[in-house]
Every structure is written in structure tokens, then in C-alpha cells.
Design an enzyme around this catalytic site. Structure first.
Site, short mmCIF file in Angstrom:
data_model
loop_
_atom_site.label_atom_id
_atom_site.label_comp_id
_atom_site.label_asym_id
_atom_site.label_seq_id
_atom_site.Cartn_x
_atom_site.Cartn_y
_atom_site.Cartn_z
N ASN A 15 0.86 -1.18 0.00
CA ASN A 15 0.00 0.00 0.00
C ASN A 15 0.91 1.24 0.00
O ASN A 15 1.64 1.49 0.97
CB ASN A 15 -0.88 -0.07 1.26
CG ASN A 15 -1.79 1.13 1.42
OD1 ASN A 15 -1.39 2.25 1.15
ND2 ASN A 15 -2.99 0.89 1.88
N GLY A 17 0.32 4.44 0.21
CA GLY A 17 0.01 5.46 1.23
C GLY A 17 0.65 5.11 2.56
O GLY A 17 1.31 5.95 3.19
N LYS A 18 0.50 3.85 2.96
CA LYS A 18 1.13 3.39 4.20
C LYS A 18 2.64 3.46 4.10
O LYS A 18 3.31 3.88 5.04
CB LYS A 18 0.81 1.90 4.38
CG LYS A 18 -0.38 1.57 5.14
CD LYS A 18 -0.29 0.05 5.34
CE LYS A 18 -1.58 -0.53 5.77
NZ LYS A 18 -1.48 -1.99 5.88
N ASP A 74 -0.86 -3.70 9.99
CA ASP A 74 -2.23 -4.08 9.66
C ASP A 74 -3.13 -3.07 10.35
O ASP A 74 -2.99 -2.81 11.54
CB ASP A 74 -2.57 -5.51 10.09
CG ASP A 74 -3.74 -6.02 9.26
OD1 ASP A 74 -3.60 -6.10 8.02
OD2 ASP A 74 -4.81 -6.29 9.82
N TYR A 157 -9.31 5.87 3.91
CA TYR A 157 -10.50 6.47 4.51
C TYR A 157 -10.26 7.87 5.10
O TYR A 157 -11.13 8.40 5.79
CB TYR A 157 -11.03 5.55 5.62
CG TYR A 157 -11.48 4.20 5.09
CD1 TYR A 157 -12.73 4.06 4.50
CD2 TYR A 157 -10.66 3.08 5.15
CE1 TYR A 157 -13.15 2.84 3.99
CE2 TYR A 157 -11.07 1.85 4.66
CZ TYR A 157 -12.31 1.74 4.08
OH TYR A 157 -12.73 0.53 3.58
N ASP A 158 -9.10 8.45 4.87
CA ASP A 158 -8.79 9.75 5.49
C ASP A 158 -9.85 10.83 5.24
O ASP A 158 -10.12 11.63 6.14
CB ASP A 158 -7.41 10.24 5.04
CG ASP A 158 -6.28 9.52 5.77
OD1 ASP A 158 -6.53 8.97 6.85
OD2 ASP A 158 -5.14 9.53 5.26
N LYS A 178 -0.96 14.86 10.73
CA LYS A 178 -1.49 13.50 10.90
C LYS A 178 -0.49 12.63 11.68
O LYS A 178 -0.86 11.87 12.56
CB LYS A 178 -1.82 12.87 9.53
CG LYS A 178 -2.45 11.49 9.65
CD LYS A 178 -2.80 10.84 8.32
CE LYS A 178 -3.21 9.39 8.54
NZ LYS A 178 -3.33 8.62 7.31
P1 ITT Z 1 -0.77 -4.12 3.00
O1 ITT Z 1 -1.49 -5.29 3.63
O2 ITT Z 1 0.03 -4.49 1.80
O3 ITT Z 1 0.02 -3.34 4.00
P2 ITT Z 1 -3.46 -3.08 2.70
O4 ITT Z 1 -4.00 -1.84 2.11
O5 ITT Z 1 -4.06 -4.39 2.24
O6 ITT Z 1 -1.89 -3.09 2.45
P3 ITT Z 1 -4.52 -3.54 5.37
O7 ITT Z 1 -4.95 -4.92 5.09
O8 ITT Z 1 -3.86 -3.27 6.70
O9 ITT Z 1 -3.53 -2.99 4.27
O10 ITT Z 1 -5.78 -2.60 5.21
C1 ITT Z 1 -5.89 -1.42 5.88
C2 ITT Z 1 -6.84 -0.49 5.13
O11 ITT Z 1 -7.35 0.44 6.10
C3 ITT Z 1 -6.08 0.30 4.09
O12 ITT Z 1 -6.23 -0.24 2.83
C4 ITT Z 1 -6.70 1.68 4.22
O13 ITT Z 1 -7.75 1.79 3.33
C5 ITT Z 1 -7.26 1.75 5.62
N1 ITT Z 1 -6.35 2.56 6.44
C6 ITT Z 1 -5.37 2.15 7.29
N2 ITT Z 1 -4.71 3.20 7.79
C7 ITT Z 1 -5.26 4.29 7.25
C8 ITT Z 1 -5.00 5.67 7.36
O14 ITT Z 1 -4.00 6.13 8.09
N3 ITT Z 1 -5.75 6.50 6.66
C9 ITT Z 1 -6.75 6.05 5.88
N4 ITT Z 1 -7.06 4.78 5.70
C10 ITT Z 1 -6.32 3.88 6.38
#
Ligand code: ITT
Length: 197
Positions: A15, A17-18, A74, A157-158, A178
């Protein structure tokens, strides 16, 4: 508690963004990091039933395949009026194409006229080693789901989440604002205190 001793780390996420947020948080502590996406590592299936199980699964899988200590995140958004959903299913609510406009609309529709719009973001960080060992840290930020979507900063979801005590959504905040209060920043503080110092 096992410490991170090396100077290279894998950020076990696909991801962007993460990855951007974690890289910024890590930069004072780790001299070189790669993302799982950059290294072409497989994205493991998230078969766990908790944030912690999924974070450990991702961190250890990346550590085993890269041979380097790996940090997985996660995370998700839990809405109280929806009994904590989407929670660990937050990424999956956007469907195959990870369409977060669709996912945010689904949440707005599900809340409907409910007066309780309270929600919280959870982030569980797992540091994983190739021998299967892991250390796990959790961070939370409480707030509300705003009506509509506001702001195009951040990710996921920000645009619908406003932390308690703030008038603007995470989507309207600068990254540094943030990072001062987010679920990810809170988990990160514990990671630093316990494993990176
Ligand atoms: P990885 O498993 O590869 O890290 P992913 O997007 O599948 O990526 P997750 O299973 O942890 O990750 O899903 C978390 C979701 O929650 C992510 O896709 C975002 O949409 C949301 N999320 C988590 N942190 C967030 C943040 O700081 N701001 C907005 N949305 C967030």
C-alpha cells in the site's frame, strides 16, 4: 523484547500510502529501507482474524523471503454504529480495484441517519525476523465519521475521518499534523521505545 540491530529494514506493505507514512516515521532511526512492493515480494493472504495476527503474518513472510527484518502494518477503520466494521476488512471493502470512494460511500450508506458517528482507526505494527520471531505494537485514534468526504491528502478512509478535538479530517491535514496524532504514529512510538532505540 528483541531489538532491531541492523541498518536495513523491509517495509512489508504493498500500500503506497502506508509505505509513505512509515518511511517518514522510520527515517530518523533506520538508514536504508525497501518496500515489499519494490522487492517484488508476494503479498500474503490475510487469513488472520485480528489485526495482530495479520500484521505478524505479513512481517514474518516478508522477513523469511527477503532475509531482512521486516515491519508490517495491519490497520483499519472501525465504526461503532456498525459493530466495529469494516475493521480488519477495511482494505477489502473497496473491492478488487481497491476503490476507496466506493468503500467510503458504503460506510456512509450503512451509517445512514444513525446519530452515533463515532469511529476509530487501529494500527498494529509487527516487526518480524526470518526465524519467525515478532514484536507487536498497537495504536488507536478516536474520532467521528464526517458527512461527505473532505480533503485529498492522505489515503484510504482519510477524507471521512475527523479525530476528536479537530475540525478537519485526516484528508485535509498536512502529513506532519497526521503523524503527530494518528493510530500509526501512536503504534510507532511504542515500536521506537521498545525496539529501535
Ligand atoms: P498491506 O497489507 O500491503 O500493508 P493493505 O491496504 O491491504 O496493504 P490492510 O490490510 O492493513 O492494508 O488494510 C488497511 C486499510 O485500512 C487500508 O487499505 C486503508 O484503506 C485503511 N487505512 C489504514 N490506515 C489508514 C490511514 O491512516 N488512513 C486512511 N485509511 C487507512
Amino acid at each position: 523484547m528483541r531489538k532491531f540491530e541492523g541498518d536495513e529494514l523491509v517495509i512489508a506493505t504493498h500500500n503506497d500510502g502506508k509505505a509513505r507514512e512509515i518511511a517518514k516515521l522510520l527515517s530518523p532511526y533506520v538508514s536504508k529501507f525497501y518496500t515489499a512492493k519494490e522487492l517484488g515480494l508476494d503479498e500474503p493472504e490475510e487469513t488472520g482474524s485480528t489485526f495482530a495476527q495479520n500484521a505478524i503474518l505479513k512481517a514474518v513472510a516478508a522477513a523469511k523471503s527477503s532475509g531482512k527484518v521486516s515491519l508490517a502494518d495491519d490497520s483499519g477503520l472501525s465504526v461503532n454504529a456498525l459493530n466495529g466494521d469494516p475493521g480488519i476488512y477495511s482494505a477489502r471493502l473497496g473491492g478488487e480495484h481497491k476503490d476507496f470512494n466506493l468503500a467510503m460511500q458504503k460506510i456512509q450508506d450503512a451509517i445512514g441517519d444513525n446519530e452515533d458517528r463515532s469511529a476509530y482507526f487501529v494500527c498494529v505494527l509487527a516487526l518480524g525476523w526470518a526465524d519467525g520471531h515478532s514484536e507487536v505494537f498497537e495504536g488507536i485514534v478516536h474520532g467521528d465519521i464526517v458527512k461527505g468526504m473532505r480533503g485529498d491528502k492522505g489515503f484510504g478512509y482519510d477524507p471521512i475521518f475527523k479525530a476528536n478535538g479537530y475540525d478537519i479530517t485526516f484528508g485535509e491535514m498536512n502529513p506532519s499534523e497526521k503523524h503527530a496524532i494518528s493510530h500509526r504514529a501512536n503504534a510507532f512510538k511504542l515500536l521506537v521505545e521498545n525496539c529501535l532505540k
